[in-house]
Design an enzyme around this catalytic site. Structure first.
Site, PDB file in Angstrom:
ATOM      1  N   GLU A 428       0.841  -1.195   0.000  1.00 46.68           N
ATOM      2  CA  GLU A 428       0.000   0.000   0.000  1.00 46.68           C
ATOM      3  C   GLU A 428       0.878   1.247   0.000  1.00 46.68           C
ATOM      4  OE1 GLU A 428      -2.494  -0.398   3.421  1.00 46.68           O
ATOM      5  OE2 GLU A 428      -3.072  -2.432   2.860  1.00 46.68           O
ATOM      6  N   SER A 458      -5.815  -4.399   0.838  1.00 46.95           N
ATOM      7  CA  SER A 458      -6.262  -5.779   0.620  1.00 46.95           C
ATOM      8  C   SER A 458      -5.121  -6.704   0.997  1.00 46.95           C
ATOM      9  CB  SER A 458      -6.653  -5.933  -0.857  1.00 46.95           C
ATOM     10  OG  SER A 458      -6.996  -7.240  -1.183  1.00 46.95           O
ATOM     11  N   PHE A 482       1.601  -1.980   8.770  1.00 48.07           N
ATOM     12  CA  PHE A 482       1.734  -2.173  10.217  1.00 48.07           C
ATOM     13  C   PHE A 482       1.625  -3.664  10.515  1.00 48.07           C
ATOM     14  CE2 PHE A 482       0.205   2.162   9.836  1.00 48.07           C
ATOM     15  CZ  PHE A 482       0.984   2.858  10.758  1.00 48.07           C
ATOM     16  N   ASP A 484       0.159  -5.292  12.782  1.00 48.72           N
ATOM     17  CA  ASP A 484      -1.178  -5.730  13.181  1.00 48.72           C
ATOM     18  C   ASP A 484      -1.997  -6.174  11.972  1.00 48.72           C
ATOM     19  OD1 ASP A 484      -1.416  -4.162  16.180  1.00 48.72           O
ATOM     20  OD2 ASP A 484      -0.059  -3.335  14.685  1.00 48.72           O
ATOM     21  N   PHE A 487      -2.833  -9.902  10.668  1.00 50.93           N
ATOM     22  CA  PHE A 487      -3.996 -10.736  10.962  1.00 50.93           C
ATOM     23  C   PHE A 487      -4.999 -10.713   9.819  1.00 50.93           C
ATOM     24  CE2 PHE A 487      -2.458  -9.715  15.298  1.00 50.93           C
ATOM     25  CZ  PHE A 487      -2.196 -11.009  15.708  1.00 50.93           C
ATOM     26  N   HIS A 528      -2.455  -0.859  15.889  1.00 49.53           N
ATOM     27  CA  HIS A 528      -1.343  -0.511  15.000  1.00 49.53           C
ATOM     28  C   HIS A 528      -0.004  -0.623  15.714  1.00 49.53           C
ATOM     29  CE1 HIS A 528      -4.564   1.260  12.628  1.00 49.53           C
ATOM     30  NE2 HIS A 528      -3.734   1.585  11.668  1.00 49.53           N
TER      31      HIS A 528
END
Length: 731
Positions: A428, A458, A482, A484, A487, A528
């Site tokens: 991204e 995505s 990030f 996180d 997941f 984050h």
């Protein structure tokens, strides 16, 4: 009852165009078939069904461990698709993929001129059947050495990239393979087979969007057998006709009866033609699995299907209808059909004989059982990619220049893009702002516009895209903004990337580097701010590096990019603006994976840490020295459990007798407890007391500046505990 439609003078109706066709064949179409093509497709469908019934029989005799998801009733799809594709085209499949594997492998192995109507089956064909059955039985003679079994079949040379036990899990990998073919200009197509259960998975939608965005040569082939295990699609799909899903992604849709093999073949020839031109295509083939989800019971025996429904579909199965109409239209004679049937049965019988003992019940041939000692083989590369590597450390250089950490990220990445014309960077915003949101691709998008590519938000989709690219041989850097967000992409990160090499029998190199920015201490809050080292370390297929400065970043990044295993590179935000030294004229040096660095010599206590805690702890050294405490500071650098440098740790402990492990992550997400256990088991006699672990509190960081600080590990805590341990003041 439909709700009434609101009307308004402000509203006007819109319509959307949609390229959607339905395909079917007539007796005239059958009569026009090339006889050899008809014979080859007939052989494939007969072979598949005979093979599947042999699998079911061996399962009953306990010669197959685990589930057996057979494709009886869906044979035409595989046979027609393989006949419409060339050897270099690729297939991927789901847990129910024996038919696609056999069809692709047989068509690859057998010469184009072979005609089953009047010729014997060559040895190459017998080998495919024998080895395919061996793999499903978990035997060492299988295509993956028995590690993949029924649900994880792969033969790269034949273009079968892999079947996948995670519903929809292989679809993003297919898009990655298609991306690689488009980038290389091969003209090849990837066909991603999946069932109606996968159509509701986010992986399908993310992959379809990426295929449409990049105009990739991929066919999304839905084997719509109406049931995900026992749940009918009517109960779980918002639209009654699943071909409508293609409209959202700019793809043409083609619908067909999945037992109409002649229409299927014509449809696939057209789909392949369009895909080769850069148009992703959606195929919706309505078919029916004869048996329940796994095994040979019927669905009606579990009460979710009726016997009448099953009987209706059984009457139109291709194995019955296709040979009859070929004879009626004089494409093949009864004798030729009988010859083909005998070839199929003989091939399957020979495979069963080769893999089992002729006992009652049959037993697995003992000589083919894998050596239990080999169970861990191949979960990682053998390291041969590093044989010519020259590892260098700071002392090996004399001339240096200053550089910020994030500029070093861009410099090292740019060097790989410069030297390796197939290297790709995706993520991204990586191509925006002149070099990503944090400058990690600074100046690279303009130089390499076709290889530094922005992705949609995505993560699961583009992580799978990157993995498929890497499995196709493109050195690929994926940025997840990030940790996180891991997941969101968890299936592709852990079920796919971490397991692929071992799952497919060590036949799969993964030149994949995943970069992510650890943002603890930024006020980004609980979603984050994680440090994912402990999470990734749970999956042995991943290597993990955590550079503490620009010098280590370049060397470890180069090693990560050289590796043929997936590597996670952790970049802590606190380091991005720090200026450190790099060699004056060298961005190509490597630091050995699994080699820790002794930052400071000491004799009272060993302090193990990594990433931005290394410079933080280095700043504490004068205070410890003033207090009369001699600290041996070691930067672990490589964090995956098999690569921890216990040789250096042991050498240090023989001097100091005490150890503290300092990490900034939340306690339950860190590495320290496992490393402590290993240290205790390895070096118990050298320890004067327990291994002590320092972490942040086991609480997600808050956005509040003050609450976040209260959760995070502070320098004063490190200074105090290390001093206490050095003085043997255990608590």
């Amino acid at each position: 009852m439909n709700a009434p439609v609101a009307t308004s003078s402000m509203a006007r109706p819109l319509t959307a165009t949609f390229d959607w066709t339905t395909w079917s064949s007539s007796r005239d179409d059958v009569a026009a078939l090339n006889p050899k093509l008809a014979a080859r497709m007939l052989f494939d469908v007969m072979l598949i069904q005979d093979f599947e019934h042999a699998v079911l029989a061996l399962k009953k005799e306990d010669c197959i461990w685990g589930p057996a998801h057979t494709s009886v009733g869906q044979e035409a799809i595989a046979a027609a698709s393989a006949a419409a594709c060339r050897d270099s085209d690729k297939f991927t499949g789901t847990h129910r993929a024996h038919h696609q594997f056999l069809a692709k492998a047989i068509n690859y192995a057998l010469p184009a001129e072979w005609n089953p109507a009047d010729q014997a089956l060559p040895e190459e064909g017998l080998t495919v059947v024998r080895r395919g059955l061996a793999e499903i039985m978990g035997l060492k003679s299988g295509f993956g050495g028995g590690r993949g079994g029924s649900m994880h079949l792969r033969w790269k040379e034949a273009g079968f990239l892999g079947s996948n036990a995670i519903v929809a899990g292989g679809i993003p990998l297919s898009v990655g393979a298609a991306f690689a073919d488009k980038f290389r200009g091969t003209g090849d197509v990837t066909v991603a087979f999946f069932g109606d259960g996968a159509i509701n998975q986010g992986a399908f939608h993310e992959a379809a969007n990426l295929a449409g965005c990049f105009h990739l040569p991929v066919i999304f082939f839905l084997e719509n057998n109406y049931y995900a295990v026992a749940t009918r699609i009517d109960d779980v799909c918002a639209v009654s006709d699943l071909a409508l899903r293609a409209q959202a992604y700019g793809m043409p849709a083609m619908s067909v009866d999945g037992s109409d093999i002649v229409a299927l073949h014509a449809l696939m020839r057209e789909a392949v033609r369009r895909a080769r031109g850069g148009q992703p295509v959606f195929v919706d083939a309505h078919c029916y699995r004869r048996y329940h989800h796994a095994g040979d019971n019927t669905g009606s025996s579990y009460k979710y299907r009726s016997k009448e429904e099953e009987a209706d579909w059984l009457e139109k199965e291709v194995v019955t209808c296709f040979p009859r109409v070929l004879i009626e239209t004089a494409v093949l004679s009864e004798a030729q059909v009988a010859h083909i049937r005998q070839l199929s049965r003989s091939a399957v019988d020979a495979a069963v004989e080769a893999n089992t003992e002729n006992t009652s019940p049959r037993t697995v041939r003992a000589s083919l059982i894998p050596d239990p000692a080999s169970a861990g083989d191949g979960f990682r590369s053998d390291g041969s990619e590093f044989k010519a590597a020259v590892y260098r450390e700071r002392d090996d250089f004399t001339a240096f220049r200053k550089m910020k950490f994030n500029d070093a990220i861009a410099a090292a990445t740019g060097r790989w893009l410069e030297r390796h014309p197939e290297c790709m960077v995706i993520g991204e915003e990586v191509a925006n702002f002149g070099g990503g949101a944090y400058g990690a691709t600074k100046n690279l998008p303009g130089k390499y516009p076709d290889r530094v590519l922005n992705m949609p938000i995505s993560e699961g989709g583009f992580m799978g895209l990157g993995l498929g690219m890497a499995m196709s041989g493109l050195p690929t850097v994926v940025e997840i903004m990030f940790p996180d967000f891991t997941f969101v992409a968890a299936d592709q990160v852990f079920n796919q990337a971490a397991k692929a090499r071992h799952m497919y029998g060590n036949t799969t190199d993964l030149p994949l580097v995943l970069r992510t920015r650890v943002a603890t201490g930024c006020g980004y809050g609980g979603q984050h701010s994680m440090n994912p080292a402990g999470l990734y370390a749970l999956f042995a297929g991943w290597r993990i590096v955590a550079p503490a400065d620009a010098f280590d970043y370049v060397g470890l990044f180069n090693a990560a990019m050289t590796s043929l295993d997936p590597v996670l590179v952790l970049e802590h935000h606190a380091l991005y603006d720090q200026v450190t030294e790099l060699p004056e004229d060298d961005l190509d040096y490597l630091i050995e994976l699994g080699k820790a660095r002794r930052v400071a010599e000491g004799s009272d206590v060993t302090l193990l840490t990594y990433s931005h805690l290394v410079p933080r702890c280095r700043k504490l050294l004068p205070a410890w020295e003033k207090a009369g405490v001699s600290v041996e500071l070691i930067d672990l650098r490589t964090l995956d459990y098999p690569s921890i440098d216990y040789a250096l740790i042991g050498e240090s402990l023989r001097k100091t007798g005490a150890v503290v492990i300092a990490e900034e992550g939340a306690r339950s997400q860190t590495l320290g407890s496992t490393i402590a256990r290993e240290i205790t088991e390895r070096f118990f006699d050298d320890l004067d007391g327990p291994v002590c672990c320092l972490t942040s509190k086991d609480v997600p960081p808050s956005v509040s500046r003050w609450l976040e600080a209260a959760v995070m590990l502070q320098d004063a805590e490190i200074e105090r505990l290390v001093t206490d341990v050095a003085r043997r003041q255990w608590k």
